[in-house]
Write a protein that holds these residues in place. Structure first.
Motif, PDB file in Angstrom:
ATOM      1  N   ALA A   1       0.810  -1.217   0.000  1.00 24.29           N
ATOM      2  CA  ALA A   1       0.000   0.000   0.000  1.00 24.29           C
ATOM      3  C   ALA A   1       0.840   1.262   0.000  1.00 24.29           C
ATOM      4  N   VAL A   2       2.047   1.219   0.555  1.00 22.72           N
ATOM      5  CA  VAL A   2       2.835   2.445   0.754  1.00 22.72           C
ATOM      6  C   VAL A   2       4.088   2.479  -0.119  1.00 22.72           C
ATOM      7  N   GLU A   3       4.898   1.433  -0.047  1.00 21.30           N
ATOM      8  CA  GLU A   3       6.201   1.486  -0.721  1.00 21.30           C
ATOM      9  C   GLU A   3       6.112   1.184  -2.218  1.00 21.30           C
ATOM     10  N   TRP A   4       5.268   0.262  -2.613  1.00 22.52           N
ATOM     11  CA  TRP A   4       5.179  -0.075  -4.030  1.00 22.52           C
ATOM     12  C   TRP A   4       4.786   1.121  -4.906  1.00 22.52           C
TER      13      TRP A   4
ATOM     14  N   GLY B   1      -3.334   0.098 -15.310  1.00 20.46           N
ATOM     15  CA  GLY B   1      -4.541   0.922 -15.313  1.00 20.46           C
ATOM     16  C   GLY B   1      -5.253   0.985 -13.986  1.00 20.46           C
ATOM     17  N   ILE B   2      -4.522   0.914 -12.870  1.00 18.39           N
ATOM     18  CA  ILE B   2      -5.123   0.967 -11.536  1.00 18.39           C
ATOM     19  C   ILE B   2      -4.453   2.076 -10.725  1.00 18.39           C
ATOM     20  N   THR B   3      -5.097   2.431  -9.643  1.00 11.67           N
ATOM     21  CA  THR B   3      -4.546   3.438  -8.740  1.00 11.67           C
ATOM     22  C   THR B   3      -4.115   2.760  -7.448  1.00 11.67           C
ATOM     23  N   PRO B   4      -3.082   3.253  -6.797  1.00 10.36           N
ATOM     24  CA  PRO B   4      -2.628   2.651  -5.535  1.00 10.36           C
ATOM     25  C   PRO B   4      -3.707   2.744  -4.466  1.00 10.36           C
ATOM     26  N   PRO B   5      -3.689   1.849  -3.475  1.00  8.43           N
ATOM     27  CA  PRO B   5      -4.668   1.924  -2.381  1.00  8.43           C
ATOM     28  C   PRO B   5      -4.549   3.248  -1.638  1.00  8.43           C
ATOM     29  N   LYS B   6      -5.705   3.798  -1.275  1.00 11.26           N
ATOM     30  CA  LYS B   6      -5.699   5.067  -0.550  1.00 11.26           C
ATOM     31  C   LYS B   6      -5.615   4.877   0.958  1.00 11.26           C
ATOM     32  N   GLY B   7      -6.130   3.744   1.437  1.00 10.51           N
ATOM     33  CA  GLY B   7      -6.160   3.566   2.873  1.00 10.51           C
ATOM     34  C   GLY B   7      -6.079   2.109   3.281  1.00 10.51           C
ATOM     35  N   LEU B   8      -5.649   1.893   4.517  1.00 13.87           N
ATOM     36  CA  LEU B   8      -5.513   0.542   5.065  1.00 13.87           C
ATOM     37  C   LEU B   8      -5.979   0.568   6.509  1.00 13.87           C
ATOM     38  N   LEU B   9      -6.842  -0.395   6.856  1.00 12.66           N
ATOM     39  CA  LEU B   9      -7.360  -0.489   8.216  1.00 12.66           C
ATOM     40  C   LEU B   9      -6.833  -1.760   8.875  1.00 12.66           C
ATOM     41  N   MET B  10      -6.170  -1.591  10.014  1.00 13.82           N
ATOM     42  CA  MET B  10      -5.718  -2.725  10.828  1.00 13.82           C
ATOM     43  C   MET B  10      -6.687  -2.890  11.996  1.00 13.82           C
ATOM     44  N   TYR B  11      -7.232  -4.096  12.152  1.00 18.36           N
ATOM     45  CA  TYR B  11      -8.138  -4.347  13.261  1.00 18.36           C
ATOM     46  C   TYR B  11      -7.773  -5.671  13.921  1.00 18.36           C
TER      47      TYR B  11
END
Length: 794
Positions: free
Chosen positions: A541-544, A556-566
């Motif tokens: 999600a961050v480094e790639w 043709g995709i966009t990187p993830p905007k957010g990540l939830l740890m639960y």
């Protein structure tokens, strides 16, 4: 044209329709323009005792009898018949009007030029900058005597020292001359002509009104004088008793101060400088071809972060042009004009237009006029400034107005509308390539051992750094290099290396991060046992997106905007976020959910906006929100809606807008953590916002073993009696935090038995396991597993 009659000479013709007198050769032009314009005339003529002509150079080989060369500079030469038609006698004072400037000279006849010629000596034309159309009329009013005349030096060389000798020259050289504010004079002094400009004239106390009449015989003259325009009342007669005051020209000091920084000294902004030069070339008249009917915008507003280089870029731009620059800080404008009724901002604009081509540069304009309430004096000053900007836009003067601001939205909207500051150009935060170019310019001035790879590496890790931050970074690296040289006396050569810069990076932070940055502990991936799946998803999600942006574009995709740890409490969710901040070397903004709330209406939403605005400014960056359920809780529906926390709902709505609103989020990644994922609003969990949902379960056997190994690296443990595998088997169901508590209690048990204890035994861990019990209930584990299953099924 109606039939004409001869007047004074066979060469003069008078129009019966408009009563204008002209030379015989101009009658053909007059027929198509009758009555002729008194603003832009196409031919020379006399009307109402005023000569409308154009100025010419007086170049007689022999001056009139008893007239010295110095006297000739105070004369205007016209034909005898033109003087008679204008009712001007030889030796009368006349007013010459040109380009909104008026000067007074003495009329004298000449036969060297045409009937309608107006001739001045070349010296007079140079001093007063006379050119083009000119009007000549008799000075009917007796000028008032001047008590004090204030002048300033306007030469390009160093201003002269005002000596008593020079003061006497002012009196002798200008005695019995007539002036008004704005006139220029030249004083010969030791082989040089010193140019001065009159900025103020004080009226003498013994002046009486010229309209007073003492007898009936004077009544006609009095009535005649009453028709004199107010403009003639501004002329003053200089006497020998008149005091001459020379002031330091603060504006001129700013004008002649050339910037020492050139385009060769800055890097990364070549494209922007070229764009600005194209605009400035057109405004200052440097282009050879101009499109007819094209309205030139003469104002530019540069905006950007503090320290991004707005003032430096402006100074570099002006240094490449040989024009007068009137440069001010907004605080100087406030001191000189806003709080001083005797000085008007219109004088600044008038002087700049008179000195065209020229530039007016006002730095940090946002400190003058904001959207907040203005005082009455500030409102009057703003209205005057707006009027001057409008006049500048409509004028033909090649004068550019350039302003800078770091707070674009705070500027009054009346200044930003079209036709005023309508050209807004952003100075962007430097990209990695721009930072590399800036660093090369800065580091090249110091002895260094840098390679291209070193430049690229430092440019990559200085996310969010503006030019001023990079300059500070170089300074700090230089200090470290000097200290290193002092410790190593064997090598007398002082140089900076990449290691000096890496060390300086620990102390220098981006300007935009100083307000909100939080100290992050130096936690690394190696400090966290297990969690390989979680580490991989965070890297994706961050480094790639940073290291391989072309991969996402190709697919043709966009990187993830957010990540939830639960997951359960104590399972290293927060610790993982800290390690992510350290390992990724990105700007890390740590926010706790409850601290965004405020009792003031609108302040909570503003706090959310500010967090993401700062994150965008220093992108790429990570925003970590711990306990996100405090602000992202599910919104109530139905009858329970009335009891819902309205502030929390507004904050959640603002957070949703920032994550997936009209404005692009840019290279900002939201990482959130929670113990209660079931309470988070479903709108926050949809794809496009918190894209990746990562379950952080209780550590399994392998993970618990790695946690014990990491803890034992810093603890004196008896390897014979204490077996890690035994502890792993005994801690089934323990969280990472509880395993750490077991190690802590074992150490305390050893100290309780013997304060001088130097080693931990198995019995100490047995005592600790009796005290520390797993606190995560089976019901809570079931909740997480159900949430995980429901999410995956969807």
């Amino acid at each position: 044209m109606s039939k004409s009659r001869k007047s004074l000479s066979t060469l003069w013709v008078t129009c019966d329709k408009c009563q204008s007198a002209m030379s015989q050769k101009d009658t053909c032009f007059h027929e198509s323009t009758c009555p002729p314009s008194d603003v832009k005339w196409t031919h020379n003529y006399i009307r109402n005792n005023i000569l409308y002509s154009s100025v010419d150079t007086y170049c007689s080989k022999e001056l009139p009898k008893n007239i010295t060369e110095r006297d000739s500079h105070e004369m205007v030469f016209m034909s005898q018949s033109a003087l008679e038609l204008c009712q001007i006698a030889i030796g009368d004072r006349v007013i010459l009007s040109f380009q909104d400037v008026e000067i007074v000279k003495t009329a004298w006849p000449t036969s060297d030029k045409s009937l309608t010629s107006v001739c001045l000596t070349k010296n007079t034309m140079d001093v007063n900058k006379v050119s083009g159309p000119v009007k000549v009329r008799k000075l009917k009013n007796q000028p008032l005597s001047a008590e004090e005349i204030t002048i300033k030096y306007v030469g390009r060389q160093e201003p002269p020292k005002i000596t008593p000798e020079l003061q006497i020259l002012f009196k002798n050289y200008n005695e019995r001359k007539i002036f008004c504010i704005g006139n220029r004079i030249n004083i010969p002094f030791y082989g040089k002509n010193l140019p001065f400009k009159i900025v103020n004239i004080t009226q003498g106390k013994d002046n009486n009104s010229s309209l007073n009449t003492s007898s009936k015989d004077d009544l006609a003259d009095g009535l005649k004088n009453m028709s004199i325009t107010e403009r003639e009342l501004k002329f003053f007669l200089s006497l020998f008793t008149t005091k001459w005051k020379v002031i330091k020209d603060e504006i001129n000091t700013a004008v002649n101060k050339k910037s020492k920084i050139t385009a060769n000294d800055i890097g990364g902004y070549d494209k922007l400088l070229n764009e600005l030069r194209d605009i400035v070339d057109v405004v200052l008249g440097k282009c050879k071809q101009i499109l007819k009917g094209f309205r030139i915008s003469k104002s530019i507003l540069l905006y950007g972060l503090n320290g991004v280089g707005k003032t430096t870029i402006a100074n570099v731009l002006f240094s490449s042009y040989d024009v007068k620059t009137f440069s001010f800080k907004a605080s100087e404008i406030s001191t000189k004009y806003l709080n001083n009724e005797n000085k008007k901002i219109s004088d600044l604009f008038s002087e700049a237009k008179a000195e065209a081509p020229s530039v007016i540069f006002i730095d940090d304009i946002d400190t003058l006029f904001t959207k907040k309430g203005l005082s009455d004096s500030e409102k009057r000053f703003l209205a005057m400034l707006i009027q001057e900007i409008d006049d500048l836009q409509e004028s033909d003067a090649n004068t550019l107005l350039l302003m800078t601001t770091s707070k674009l939205d705070s500027i009054d909207s009346s200044l930003r509308r079209s036709g005023r500051l309508d050209r807004e150009i952003e100075i962007p935060t430097p990209t990695p390539n721009m930072r590399c170019a800036i660093l090369k310019k800065l580091i090249s001035k110091m002895p260094n051992t840098f390679s291209d790879d070193d430049f690229n590496e430092i440019a990559y890790v200085t996310h969010g750094f503006v030019a001023a931050d990079l300059n500070v970074l170089c300074s700090q690296a230089g200090m470290r290099a000097i200290k290193r040289h002092q410790d190593n006396k064997l090598n007398p050569y002082v140089y900076v290396s990449a290691l000096d810069f890496m060390g300086a990076l620990r102390t220098v932070k981006p300007t935009a991060m100083k307000e909100i940055s939080v100290e992050v502990p130096n936690v690394k991936w190696s400090d966290i046992g297990g969690q390989k799946s979680l580490k991989l998803k965070l890297c994706q999600a961050v480094e790639w997106p940073l290291k391989n942006p072309d991969v996402f574009i190709r697919l043709g995709i966009t990187p993830p905007k957010g990540l939830l740890m639960y997951g359960p409490p104590g399972c290293s969710k927060t610790m993982v976020a800290k390690a992510l901040a350290t390992e990724s070397k990105l700007n890390f903004i740590n926010i706790k959910g409850p601290e965004l709330f405020s009792k003031w209406v609108g302040e909570s939403e503003r706090a959310v906006r500010e967090v993401f605005r700062k994150a965008n400014e220093v992108a790429p960056s990570i925003v970590f929100i711990d306990e996100i359920d405090a602000i992202g809780g599910e919104r109530a529906t139905g009858g329970a809606a009335n009891a819902s926390n309205n502030v929390q709902e507004r904050v959640l709505a603002q957070l949703l807008t920032e994550l997936d609103g009209v404005t692009a989020l840019g290279n900002v990644t939201l990482v959130a953590a929670t113990n209660r994922p079931d309470r988070i609003d479903k709108a926050l969990l949809r794809p496009g916002r918190l894209d990746r949902l990562v379950y952080v379960p209780l550590p399994d056997a392998d993970t618990r073993g790695e946690i014990f190994k990491i803890k034992f690296l810093k603890m004196p443990v008896d390897e014979i009696s204490v077996k890690i595998q035994d502890l792993v088997d005994l801690t089934d169901g323990y969280s990472g935090a509880e395993i750490q508590a077991v190690c802590h209690e074992a150490a305390m048990s050893a100290l309780q038995n013997d304060i001088n204890s130097e080693v931990l035994l198995s019995k100490h861990f047995a005592d600790a396991l009796k005290i520390v019990k797993p606190r995560t209930s089976a019901k809570l584990i079931s909740l997480y597993e159900n949430f995980c299953n429901n999410t995956n099924n969807k």
